[in-house]
Design a protein around this motif. Sequence first.
Motif, PDB file in Angstrom:
ATOM      1  N   ILE A  50      43.259  37.954  30.530  1.00 10.61           N
ATOM      2  CA  ILE A  50      42.032  38.728  30.332  1.00 10.61           C
ATOM      3  C   ILE A  50      41.835  39.086  28.863  1.00 10.61           C
ATOM      4  O   ILE A  50      40.707  39.101  28.365  1.00 10.61           O
ATOM      5  CB  ILE A  50      42.034  39.996  31.219  1.00 10.61           C
TER       6      ILE A  50
ATOM      7  N   TRP B 118      50.711  40.648  37.291  1.00  9.73           N
ATOM      8  CA  TRP B 118      50.180  41.609  36.323  1.00  9.73           C
ATOM      9  C   TRP B 118      50.376  41.140  34.880  1.00  9.73           C
ATOM     10  O   TRP B 118      49.500  41.330  34.030  1.00  9.73           O
ATOM     11  CB  TRP B 118      50.832  42.971  36.538  1.00  9.73           C
TER      12      TRP B 118
ATOM     13  N   LEU C  49      41.681  33.824  38.925  1.00 10.62           N
ATOM     14  CA  LEU C  49      41.785  34.749  37.786  1.00 10.62           C
ATOM     15  C   LEU C  49      40.879  34.296  36.651  1.00 10.62           C
ATOM     16  O   LEU C  49      40.134  35.098  36.076  1.00 10.62           O
ATOM     17  CB  LEU C  49      43.237  34.824  37.310  1.00 10.62           C
TER      18      LEU C  49
ATOM     19  N   LEU D 241      38.270  41.749  40.091  1.00 12.71           N
ATOM     20  CA  LEU D 241      39.426  41.672  39.194  1.00 12.71           C
ATOM     21  C   LEU D 241      40.724  42.194  39.821  1.00 12.71           C
ATOM     22  O   LEU D 241      41.774  41.543  39.664  1.00 12.71           O
ATOM     23  CB  LEU D 241      39.124  42.416  37.895  1.00 12.71           C
TER      24      LEU D 241
ATOM     25  N   ALA E 270      47.618  36.687  40.761  1.00 11.21           N
ATOM     26  CA  ALA E 270      48.120  35.944  39.605  1.00 11.21           C
ATOM     27  C   ALA E 270      49.304  36.628  38.927  1.00 11.21           C
ATOM     28  O   ALA E 270      50.006  35.993  38.137  1.00 11.21           O
ATOM     29  CB  ALA E 270      46.993  35.742  38.582  1.00 11.21           C
TER      30      ALA E 270
ATOM     31  N   VAL F 218      42.321  39.437  42.052  1.00 12.87           N
ATOM     32  CA  VAL F 218      42.887  38.270  41.364  1.00 12.87           C
ATOM     33  C   VAL F 218      44.065  38.668  40.490  1.00 12.87           C
ATOM     34  O   VAL F 218      44.978  37.861  40.270  1.00 12.87           O
ATOM     35  CB  VAL F 218      41.797  37.550  40.530  1.00 12.87           C
ATOM     36  N   PHE F 219      44.079  39.902  39.980  1.00  7.45           N
ATOM     37  CA  PHE F 219      45.243  40.390  39.245  1.00  7.45           C
ATOM     38  C   PHE F 219      46.473  40.418  40.153  1.00  7.45           C
ATOM     39  O   PHE F 219      47.573  40.034  39.744  1.00  7.45           O
ATOM     40  CB  PHE F 219      44.971  41.800  38.702  1.00  7.45           C
TER      41      PHE F 219
ATOM     42  N   SER G 166      48.024  38.138  34.152  1.00  6.72           N
ATOM     43  CA  SER G 166      46.637  38.609  34.156  1.00  6.72           C
ATOM     44  C   SER G 166      46.292  39.341  32.872  1.00  6.72           C
ATOM     45  O   SER G 166      45.199  39.177  32.330  1.00  6.72           O
ATOM     46  CB  SER G 166      46.409  39.532  35.364  1.00  6.72           C
TER      47      SER G 166
ATOM     48  N   ASP H  74      39.851  40.952  48.036  1.00  9.81           N
ATOM     49  CA  ASP H  74      39.197  40.224  46.953  1.00  9.81           C
ATOM     50  C   ASP H  74      37.909  40.912  46.502  1.00  9.81           C
ATOM     51  O   ASP H  74      37.418  40.635  45.404  1.00  9.81           O
ATOM     52  CB  ASP H  74      38.926  38.761  47.338  1.00  9.81           C
TER      53      ASP H  74
ATOM     54  N   SER I  71      36.827  35.399  46.380  1.00 11.34           N
ATOM     55  CA  SER I  71      37.673  34.866  45.320  1.00 11.34           C
ATOM     56  C   SER I  71      37.395  33.385  45.091  1.00 11.34           C
ATOM     57  O   SER I  71      37.374  32.911  43.954  1.00 11.34           O
ATOM     58  CB  SER I  71      39.151  35.071  45.664  1.00 11.34           C
TER      59      SER I  71
ATOM     60  N   CYS J  41      37.536  36.391  35.444  1.00 11.08           N
ATOM     61  CA  CYS J  41      37.460  36.917  34.075  1.00 11.08           C
ATOM     62  C   CYS J  41      36.239  36.380  33.344  1.00 11.08           C
ATOM     63  O   CYS J  41      35.543  37.125  32.644  1.00 11.08           O
ATOM     64  CB  CYS J  41      38.738  36.581  33.307  1.00 11.08           C
TER      65      CYS J  41
END
Length: 504
Positions: free
Chosen positions: A51, A44, A282, A35, A42, A38-39, A47, A340, A432, A286
């Motif tokens: 999520i 904050w 992302l 996570l 993508a 990917v946060f 994300s 990742d 990822s 998730c």
Amino acid sequence: MHRARAAPVSTPSYSNLVGFIFIFNLIVGTGALTLPGVFARAGWALSLVVILLLAIISYMTVTFVIEAMACANAIKNWQNLQVLRRSRNSHSENENDQENEELETVPLMNSSTEFQYYQLTHKFELGEMATLFFNDFGRILFYMCFIIYLYGNLSIYSAAVSRSLRDVICEHDHSNSSDISILESKSLYGAGNFKSNETTACWKDREITRLSMYRLILIGFISIFGPLVLFGIQKTKYLQMLTAAFRWMAFTFMICISIKLLITDGAKGHPVPINIYGVPPLFGACVYSFMCHHSLPGLLAPLRNKSKVSQILSYDYILICMFYIVLAMTGIFAFKHVEDLYTLNFLPYQVESKDFLSGLYIGIDYFLSLFPVFTLSTSFPVIALTLKNNLQILFLDMSQYESYNKFIRLILFPLMTILPSFCVAYITDSLSTLVAFTGSYAGAGIQYVIPVFLLYFSRRTCTELLGSGITNHFQSPFKSNAWLALVLIWSVICVIFVSINLFF
């Protein structure tokens, strides 16, 4: 003359608190380690929105699985009642008319017995429910989706273990940070994160590259743990407990270290608020991180007070979502670059220090770096055995299993289990990418599409058998069929969007 009834066999059960902990441990696993990465990619803000939204939809589909499982229990109870009635009728043909009349008045929809139909006492796995509610075509699609998801799991586990060992064994290039020493930095973790190209040497003055070392470790890992599929070796109870303890130690260390970095060094990471190109990994991460649907029946059946199951799950999802956000948000701001696999941000620095605190931090680094090796290695044989069993169910007639020759039973299916995931992990070590594919396609099928169709067909089957007069006390709070259509449309849109971003 009445026959003595055998004493009921006691089944293991646990309290709501223990069930809460078990479900929490089931959901929080490998996906959480992907996570932060990917946060960071993508953004904050995006994300956070994604999520939260996916947590809500995942909880919705969990309630779908619970209701479908209750419907499966109701059908089983209805079938048992019909068998009992026929048996009693066959033995009472010579009884008086009054007894026959009393037997015929045993109600199917008596309000005092309605809760006896819809229960969660019998564990119905997703495959059993698919067989009960789907036709042959639907059952095949279910197993194909489940098998692809398990293949993805094995590929992710293999790549994560191999990458972790490779990055601990290989040297790191400090040339870009030669002016920064550990003693000069305010934090042992503040000197930076070194991302070496896979074609660079694993060690100075050696020809072997980091990619070659990764593949050698991967071959060794498969050579050690692959044969366990032949012998059916799984985790023991104590190994599970040890793994759970390691997991929580690791997550606690990572969060505490990140918070310490933010306090002492300030924010080194500056992620953008929104990056639309980071959505595919992302979304996949998730979905993968909230996955518990395939193992949920096994956890719910022993729960002592099942009337609170939806409430327990809602608390779990709220706490897990908060935990994920804290883990990811502290990581993306504490580190300039987020790997990742988040544990790779805590690689031990090659420094000589006699300071006790410095040695303690380096020891924690080694523990975090090797954490995926400890936990995923114990899970790998279990996932592989589950995959092998599902492959056999899909392609073989299990009622005649012993009639198949030993090559098919002992060689072919274990190879079918191990080789595809090994080949995928050999080609790419990008976690990822693996998580994006596994979560976005097979994961979305298991978490969104399958629960929707299970609930729709289970409701229809129960209405045909029991009528609409019996209340299902385990009915999803999202009762309308419009919710089913909404989740289905959402899953299709997400998969299309992810596919466009991945391939174009």
